[in-house]
Scaffold this motif. Structure first.
Motif, mmCIF file in Angstrom:
data_model
loop_
_atom_site.group_PDB
_atom_site.id
_atom_site.type_symbol
_atom_site.label_atom_id
_atom_site.label_comp_id
_atom_site.label_asym_id
_atom_site.label_seq_id
_atom_site.Cartn_x
_atom_site.Cartn_y
_atom_site.Cartn_z
ATOM 1 N N GLU A 28 3.890 -2.690 4.705
ATOM 2 C CA GLU A 28 4.732 -3.245 5.692
ATOM 3 C C GLU A 28 5.789 -2.254 5.703
ATOM 4 O O GLU A 28 6.663 -1.719 5.051
ATOM 5 C CB GLU A 28 5.275 -4.635 5.291
ATOM 6 C CG GLU A 28 5.982 -5.272 6.532
ATOM 7 C CD GLU A 28 6.571 -6.579 6.043
ATOM 8 O OE1 GLU A 28 6.848 -6.610 4.790
ATOM 9 O OE2 GLU A 28 6.626 -7.355 6.941
ATOM 10 N N ARG A 40 -2.832 -1.258 7.601
ATOM 11 C CA ARG A 40 -3.387 -1.226 6.505
ATOM 12 C C ARG A 40 -4.088 0.233 6.266
ATOM 13 O O ARG A 40 -4.545 1.112 7.092
ATOM 14 C CB ARG A 40 -4.875 -1.729 6.880
ATOM 15 C CG ARG A 40 -4.836 -3.310 7.049
ATOM 16 C CD ARG A 40 -5.800 -4.023 7.405
ATOM 17 N NE ARG A 40 -7.246 -4.040 6.653
ATOM 18 C CZ ARG A 40 -7.499 -4.972 5.616
ATOM 19 N NH1 ARG A 40 -6.493 -5.691 5.523
ATOM 20 N NH2 ARG A 40 -8.359 -5.093 4.883
ATOM 21 N N GLU A 47 -1.952 -2.825 2.211
ATOM 22 C CA GLU A 47 -1.475 -3.271 3.371
ATOM 23 C C GLU A 47 -0.083 -2.750 3.083
ATOM 24 O O GLU A 47 0.756 -3.214 2.015
ATOM 25 C CB GLU A 47 -1.413 -4.905 3.490
ATOM 26 C CG GLU A 47 -2.891 -5.357 3.906
ATOM 27 C CD GLU A 47 -2.916 -6.735 4.410
ATOM 28 O OE1 GLU A 47 -1.896 -7.165 4.280
ATOM 29 O OE2 GLU A 47 -4.127 -7.139 4.999
ATOM 30 N N CYS A 86 9.033 -5.108 12.186
ATOM 31 C CA CYS A 86 7.994 -4.974 11.223
ATOM 32 C C CYS A 86 6.826 -4.788 11.506
ATOM 33 O O CYS A 86 6.227 -5.477 12.442
ATOM 34 C CB CYS A 86 8.414 -5.969 10.090
ATOM 35 S SG CYS A 86 9.794 -5.808 9.107
ATOM 36 N N ILE A 128 2.641 -4.213 9.902
ATOM 37 C CA ILE A 128 1.923 -4.074 8.620
ATOM 38 C C ILE A 128 0.636 -3.348 9.233
ATOM 39 O O ILE A 128 0.070 -3.529 9.977
ATOM 40 C CB ILE A 128 1.280 -5.498 8.355
ATOM 41 C CG1 ILE A 128 2.449 -6.523 7.747
ATOM 42 C CG2 ILE A 128 0.387 -5.344 7.318
ATOM 43 C CD1 ILE A 128 2.185 -7.765 7.594
#
Lengths: 340, 384
Positions: free
Chosen positions: A46, A61, A44, A57, A59
């Protein structure tokens, strides 16, 4: 010759063939069931971008290749069974195309497209090579002795030339507004583009192959013509056989073993058709089985070679060659038994 | 034989002569044409009108061309060289070389001749022509456009000489190793009638039919990872086989082995077995008989087989393009790379010049060894 001396004489050659032909065959066979890939892990990440008042922000994958302590990518080999074959053959797509009688969709699959071309190429060039070779041999046998040397010299040129270069040299005659394209355009009085569709390219490629191989057939047949029994010809003449009948019933039967020989060699070689695809840069329209394997082996933009898929397509190519070889081997075996 | 009945009617004669003429044109035309194209400026080389390609007006307009005088003197030098090579050289070698060393005489003689030709043709001749041209007036004026700039680009700027060296290494290696290994095996197979010998020949026949890409698919992963795999055996300096010319030589020798042993076997079978039996009675071992008695009479067969090995090594594209890295690339894959990259017509003519450079040695090969090539083609066939 006892078996020890025999082994000493034959040993090096057999060793080389085992190491560089038999062993790769086995390794290709096993490779086709395995896939070697980098190990991926999902992380992950960020990412923040500066914004007004607060940062934005998000996140994400991502899957990235796993690295070992040296920083190189960890590779993993695993057994995939027939998956590579499935990737090459694409049976579902092929079956769907067949059941809906959609030839275009069927030919959109690389393997079937390559198979179709390879077989057409082999079957169309064979009679042309035999016919042209035989004609050249007969005509050569008829000309004055003085002319034969120079004619054989010229005849050998297309045979001896590097296949890629030979294909390129014909390519250059037609490419763009090459002189032969210009000539055909003049005759037909319309614009033609020989490199824009499959069938014209295929004709050019077959033409090149006939040009390249007919000299071989011609020289072999010419050598055979030197040994035609003149008594048989004479008695045929006395029996009132015409020129054509003498050719049909005396000369051709005499040449039959050579015709079989040339056909076998030509079938083997034209099944491996490859240089034409490179020389005519036809991969966009026409590909052959051997070119398919080659293409899998060439590194792609990311630098990966699809070894397992290449192995699968190589094994599939082999099946065709074995079918072709069975009659030849049976004949050789029979001759061997008959010779003793 | 009743000759009158066999004489051919005129129409048949005319048709057959005409056919032969057409075939000769078809056979030689593409090769002749790329040779012409390689000497022209791009505008001329890809012109639609054949006469423009041959006479090259655009090339001539750039001030590059040759005059009638150039052509006459150039041809004279070539003719003189050919004359020396076919008449004077054999005589000199026959009279000066010590017995048994005729081959050394031939090597020295041909090298001297080649160097002499290069010096005269490219060094002396242009200087002489420069001095003579103004004197001869119209004969000294350029009539046909011709420029060698593309050859300069290929050989000097594009580093083709490097590829040429690599080709030379690979080809020489293939011929030497494959003949050494092949003559031994061919002799063994010809003199042994056992089922094992026949089995080996049959397996070799199957191997001959294999597509080369199948084999390369087997080599590639092994060659790329060979350093890791060989480390336990060879220690730290285990080589990576990928990209090494000698690894490619070994591969090409193996691929060529089936053909080589079949051909050499058929040549050895023509030599009566009584010959080596006689040598054996005189106390030679099998190997001595092979070396002292059989090899001296086998040279024609060996040369012929060597020619075909040469062709395989020299002409190969698939194996060399996949197993050699850019630094060790041979000529044929290099030109394919050139051809893929080409964007301008100049690039195309440069590729044509490279193609002609590759073909020229083959042309001379046929000229010198025509008889051997024909005998090689028929050797395998006539005996089935």
């Amino acid at each position: 010759m006892n078996s020890r001396t025999f082994a000493a004489f034959v040993g090096p050659s057999v060793f080389m063939m085992l190491l560089f032909i038999a062993f790769p065959l086995i390794s290709v066979f096993t490779q086709s069931f395995y896939v070697t890939q980098p190990v991926y892990e999902t992380v992950e990440v960020e990412t923040c971008t500066p914004g007004f008042l607060s940062q934005t922000c998000e996140i994400q994958r991502k899957s990235i290749p796993k690295l070992d302590e040296d920083g190189s990518v960890i590779q993993e080999t695993r057994f995939v069974g027939l998956d590579s074959y499935r990737n090459v053959l694409e049976p579902e797509r092929a079956w769907k195309a067949i059941s809906s009688l959609d030839w275009g969709a069927f030919q959109a699959i690389d393997f079937w497209k390559a198979l179709r071309f390879t077989l057409t190429f082999t079957l169309f060039t064979l009679p042309l090579v035999l016919g042209l070779g035989l004609t050249i041999a007969l005509v050569l046998n008829n000309t004055a002795k003085m002319l034969r040397g120079p004619v054989i010299f010229v005849t050998l040129l297309p045979f001896i030339i590097t296949p890629v270069i030979g294909a390129l040299s014909i390519n250059w005659l037609f490419r763009g507004d090459g002189i032969l394209t210009a000539l055909i355009e003049n005759l037909l009085n319309r614009d033609i583009a020989l490199f824009a569709q499959a069938w014209t390219l295929e004709i050019l490629m077959m033409g090149y192959r006939v040009w390249h191989v007919a000299p071989f057939a011609a020289i072999v047949f010419y050598a055979g013509l030197q040994t035609v029994n003149s008594d048989a010809l004479e008695s045929a003449l006395i029996d009132g056989a015409s020129r054509w009948q003498r050719l049909r019933y005396v000369v051709i039967p005499h040449l039959m073993p050579l015709i079989v020989f040339v056909s076998m060699i030509h079938l083997m070689d034209s099944y491996r058709v490859f240089e034409e695809v490179v020389g005519f840069s036809s991969q966009g329209h026409v590909i052959s089985l051997q070119w398919l394997t080659y293409d899998f082996l060439v590194p792609d933009q990311a630098g990966n070679r699809s070894i397992s898929r290449a192995s699968a397509s190589a094994m599939l190519t082999m099946i065709g060659i074995s079918l072709l070889l069975v009659p030849l081997l049976r004949r050789t075996w029979r001759d061997h038994k008959g010779g003793h | 034989m009743p000759t009158r009945a066999l004489t051919q009617p005129l129409p048949l004669k005319l048709t057959s002569t005409g056919f032969l003429l057409v075939w000769c044109v078809i056979a030689a035309f593409p090769i002749f044409w790329i040779a012409v194209m390689s000497f022209k400026s791009p505008v001329d080389a890809f012109a639609g009108n054949p006469f423009q390609v041959i006479f090259g007006p655009a090339t001539l307009a750039q001030g590059k061309g040759i005059s009638v005088l150039d052509i006459v003197l150039g041809l004279a030098v070539i003719w003189a060289t050919a004359r020396v090579a076919t008449r004077t050289l054999p005589r000199l070698i026959a009279s000066h070389a010590p017995a048994g060393y005729a081959w050394a005489g031939w090597i020295i003689g041909s090298l001297t001749l080649a160097v002499g030709f290069v010096v005269v043709f490219f060094g002396l001749l242009p200087a002489v022509l420069n001095a003579l041209s103004p004197i001869f007036g119209p004969l000294g004026r350029d009539v046909i456009g011709l420029s060698t700039e593309h050859y300069k680009t290929v050989w000097i700027d594009r580093g083709f000489s490097n590829n040429f060296q690599n080709s030379l290494i690979v080809t020489a290696g293939v011929v030497t190793v494959s003949l050494t290994v092949g003559t031994l095996a061919g002799y063994g197979l010809a003199r042994s009638g056992s089922n094992l010998a026949f089995g080996i020949l049959i397996v070799a026949l199957i191997f001959r039919a294999l597509p080369h890409s199948v084999l390369v698919a087997g080599y590639l992963p092994v060659f790329i990872n060979s350093a890791e795999w060989l480390r336990p055996i060879l220690g730290e300096n285990a080589p990576t086989l990928y990209g090494k010319p000698w690894a490619v030589i070994a591969v090409l020798v193996a691929i060529n082995q089936p053909f080589t042993i079949w051909m050499l076997r058929s040549f050895f079978q023509n030599i009566p077995a009584e010959l080596d039996e006689a040598a054996r009675v005189d106390g030679c071992s099998h190997f001595q008989a092979f070396r002292r008695v059989i090899m001296p009479v086998m040279w024609p067969g060996v040369i012929t087989t060597g020619l075909f090995s040469f062709l395989l090594g020299y002409n190969d594209f698939l194996v060399t393009s996949l197993l050699l890295d850019a630094q060790n690339q041979t000529m044929v894959p290099a030109i394919a790379g050139m051809f893929n990259r080409e964007t301008t017509t100049t690039d195309q003519v440069v590729a044509v010049a490279a193609a002609v450079s590759i073909t020229a040695p083959l042309f001379f090969l046929v000229m010198v060894f025509q008889r051997q090539i024909v005998s090689g083609l028929t050797a395998g066939a006539v005996k089935g």
